[in-house]
Enzyme design. Structure first.
Site, PDB file in Angstrom:
ATOM      1  N   SER A 389       0.754  -1.232   0.017  1.00 41.36           N
ATOM      2  CA  SER A 389       0.081  -0.009  -0.051  1.00 41.36           C
ATOM      3  C   SER A 389       0.876   1.320  -0.065  1.00 41.36           C
ATOM      4  CB  SER A 389      -0.898  -0.031   1.068  1.00 41.36           C
ATOM      5  OG  SER A 389      -1.772  -1.037   1.204  1.00 41.36           O
ATOM      6  N   VAL A 390       2.144   1.359   0.193  1.00 42.72           N
ATOM      7  CA  VAL A 390       2.979   2.364   0.101  1.00 42.72           C
ATOM      8  C   VAL A 390       2.635   3.092  -1.273  1.00 42.72           C
ATOM      9  CG1 VAL A 390       4.673   1.669   1.811  1.00 42.72           C
ATOM     10  CG2 VAL A 390       4.884   1.137  -0.455  1.00 42.72           C
TER      11      VAL A 390
END
Length: 688
Positions: A389-390
């Site tokens: 998810s970064v």
């Protein structure tokens, strides 16, 4: 009267003898001129060809000698890589020298100098054996008997093979074996090139004895050899790279090109990473000696250039901080390895988002079988992982740039995505749909909503989602999403000035795998390097400028006292591209990353950084991965500080963590790194 007569008689006798004497002198002069003319005629007519040949054989040759390699410093002036000088015995090969003469010199040298035979081969022994004409003649006859007439090259190889097959060198003494090593180096050199016969551990006695016998060993000289040393420890050696030693010589895959550039076969040369990248800067300019020769004999030596030491590199790395970050990563891996058996290592990059300067890049590899941990800082640029998810900041900005959402209209409902024929895909906090909620784009970043990102991808592909419907997206959605990602540096090489960078890995992009586009949207499909994460978060931090990361700060000469001299090159920030977003669009992203850390919402994912000062903005990530059939995760994070005036970014990746782990290793490690940064690199005074 008698007296007068006597004087008259004497005068008459003297006068009568003068013509005779003059005639005799003229005759002698005539003979001399005749001889001179004859000699001139002989020189001009009979020996004309000889002297014309001698004149034509006169030539000028160039001999070169090595100089000290440039040194490497950290950003504070600490020496990371220096040079250790050692006494050496060298051989400069004359224009014309016979194999027998080199054989004799080698035998004489080893009487005074002990040479290691660790690299001795059977072929070297055979070549040494064949240097004796009588032995060569005998072997030649035997080879011709068995193989007939051969070309010179094939004949010599056959002779070497014969010596080896018949074991003719089995009785070589220890000294002869040493001489065989020396002979091999001497015979392998080009005319007027210099090779090192012994380049370390030359004793006082050896130096003295060789010095006393130089006249009887033409070409042998006493010189200096340089080797790399690491006065500040080897913590950054994996980044700086290596230089070949005399024994290794030139890298085999570059040998022809390097020889063409003037290197000798046993020269030291940068073979990896920074030492290789900046070889032309570090190597310096060799000493040049012009040799005048006649009939292949040296008649005059003139030093036309004294040589120039290589220029020095000043890196952006802070040595103390680099070591600290390396220790932090190693310590964290050791701490969590017990409960994460498939953890292969961890990686960190600390960078200036406004210049691209690298303050630290650290990493370790862990052997899954033995548990042994080793330094691998270069894993930050050549190891790729699905990061999770970064990347969602890039996904949201892509939605804004494509127009499917706007800064003022960007609310979507987080809900499990249920498509016909596929498994349900949902956010970590809403697997069943019991927690459906309306989210703005910044809130979606705060709680790390997978559902929100998938809905953005479907909207960008022209598909309006309804539960149970079949996914209908063109394959162009892959390139569209990746196009936005690449503007941030995700999925492309960052341009860092270290060789060997990976561009990442892209998953299959056909219609059969169209559902993977949804995974791509929330970071669970393509893989990236930790350096790419650092460039990505820097682009957000500085407002859209994708800067080239760099480890070189400047190139500087050396003063006479050996210290750093004037600057000849200073690296300037290099903008690779600009993400064309408005201030309000950037505001959505930055607001979301602030909320990740500082919101009061219990679902925020970066709360462990909330006490870090100056204040941090961040995005965390958890990617679903596998080790064989075992589920694992990548625990990642990207962040910058201070949030309102970014000075530094930190990117971290812990791949292969146990599925469902609650260690939050990347977030905790980021907090520790920030604390060290503000103490060791930059003061936090004036920031909040």
């Amino acid at each position: 009267m008698k007296f007068l007569r006597r004087n008259q008689v004497k005068r008459q006798k003297v006068q009568s003898s003068i013509p005779f004497r003059l005639n005799f002198l003229f005759f002698i002069v005539f003979l001399l001129f005749t001889a001179l003319i004859a000699q001139l005629a002989n020189l001009q007519i009979n020996q004309q060809k000889k002297f014309a040949s001698e004149v034509n054989s006169t030539d000028t040759k160039v001999e070169t000698k090595n100089v000290q390699r440039g040194m490497i410093y950290d950003s504070t002036g600490k020496v990371l890589v220096a040079n250790d000088a050692s006494r050496a015995i060298t051989y400069t090969k004359p224009m014309n020298v016979s194999s027998l003469k080199m054989y004799q010199i080698a035998n004489q040298l080893v009487k005074s100098v002990k040479i290691s035979t660790s690299g001795l081969t059977e072929s070297m022994e055979a070549q040494y054996y064949l240097a004796v004409p009588s032995q060569l003649k005998k072997v030649d006859k035997q080879v011709e008997k068995s193989q007939g007439s051969l070309s010179s090259t094939k004949l010599y190889q056959a002779e070497v093979d014969y010596v080896k097959q018949k074991n003719l060198t089995s009785n070589l003494t220890s000294k002869q074996k040493q001489a065989a090593i020396v002979y091999s180096k001497m015979s392998g050199a080009y005319a007027l090139s210099t090779v090192y016969l012994k380049y370390n551990d030359v004793s006082d006695r050896e130096m003295a004895e060789v010095g006393e016998n130089l006249t009887s060993m033409p070409g042998i000289k006493i010189g200096t050899s340089w080797s790399r040393s690491y006065p500040y420890g080897k913590s950054v050696k994996s980044v700086i790279g290596t230089v070949t030693n005399r024994k290794q010589g030139l890298p085999s895959d570059q040998i022809n090109s390097l020889l063409a550039e003037g290197y000798a076969r046993d020269d030291s040369v940068g073979s990896s990473y920074i030492e290789s990248q900046y070889e032309n800067v570090l190597k310096g300019s060799k000493q040049i000696i012009t040799l005048e020769t006649q009939n292949n004999k040296i008649t005059k030596e003139v030093k036309t250039f004294g040589g120039q030491k290589g220029d020095n590199l000043v890196l952006t790395i802070n040595a103390d901080f680099q070591q600290k970050v390396q220790d932090i990563i190693k310590s964290e891996v050791e701490s969590v390895a017990g409960s994460n058996p498939y953890l292969p290592g961890a990686y960190a990059v600390v960078m200036n988002p406004n210049t691209g300067a690298i303050y630290a890049l650290a990493g370790v590899s862990r052997n899954l079988e033995t548990g042994k941990i080793s330094e691998n800082a270069l894993g930050t640029i050549n190891q790729t992982f699905v990061m999770g998810s970064v990347v969602k900041g890039a996904t949201v900005l892509g939605g804004l740039l494509s127009g499917v959402i706007t800064p003022n209209s960007n609310t979507l409902t987080d809900q499990p995505i249920k498509l016909k024929g596929t498994a349900t895909k949902a956010s970590w906090f809403n697997a069943t749909g019991a927690e459906d909620m309306s989210l703005t784009a910044s809130d979606a970043l705060m709680v790390s909503s997978n559902s929100y990102m998938m809905q953005l991808a479907m909207l960008e592909g022209g598909f309006h989602y309804s539960p149970g419907s079949a996914l209908d997206l063109p394959t162009s959605i892959f390139s569209k999403l990746r196009g936005y990602f690449k503007q941030f540096g995700l999925g492309v090489k960052t341009g860092i000035d270290i060789p060997g960078e990976s561009s990442g890995f892209e998953g299959v992009s056909n219609q059969a795998n169209i559902g993977k586009a949804l995974d791509l949207s929330f970071g669970n499909y393509d893989s990236y390097t930790t350096m790419q994460l650092a460039q990505y978060i820097s682009t957000i931090a500085n407002g859209g400028y994708r800067l080239q990361p760099h480890i070189l700060q400047s190139i500087r000469e050396s003063n006479n006292d050996g210290k750093l001299g004037k600057t000849v090159y200073e690296f300037q920030p290099n903008v690779l591209n600009v993400v064309q977003a408005s201030q309000s669009q950037w505001g959505v992203i930055k607001d979301g990353l602030w909320k990740v850390v500082h919101s009061s919402n219990s679902l925020r994912t970066g709360g462990l950084l909330s006490d870090t000062t100056p204040a941090v903005a961040a995005k965390t990530g958890t990617a679903e991965t596998f080790h064989g059939s075992t589920e694992t995760e990548t625990d990642s994070s990207v962040s910058y500080a201070p949030a309102d005036n970014p000075q530094v970014v930190v990117a971290l990746a812990f791949p292969g963590m146990a599925s469902g782990n609650e260690t939050h290793a990347s977030t905790q490690t980021a907090a520790t790194i920030y604390k060290a940064y503000w103490k060791m690199v930059q003061s936090d005074q004036g920031f909040k």
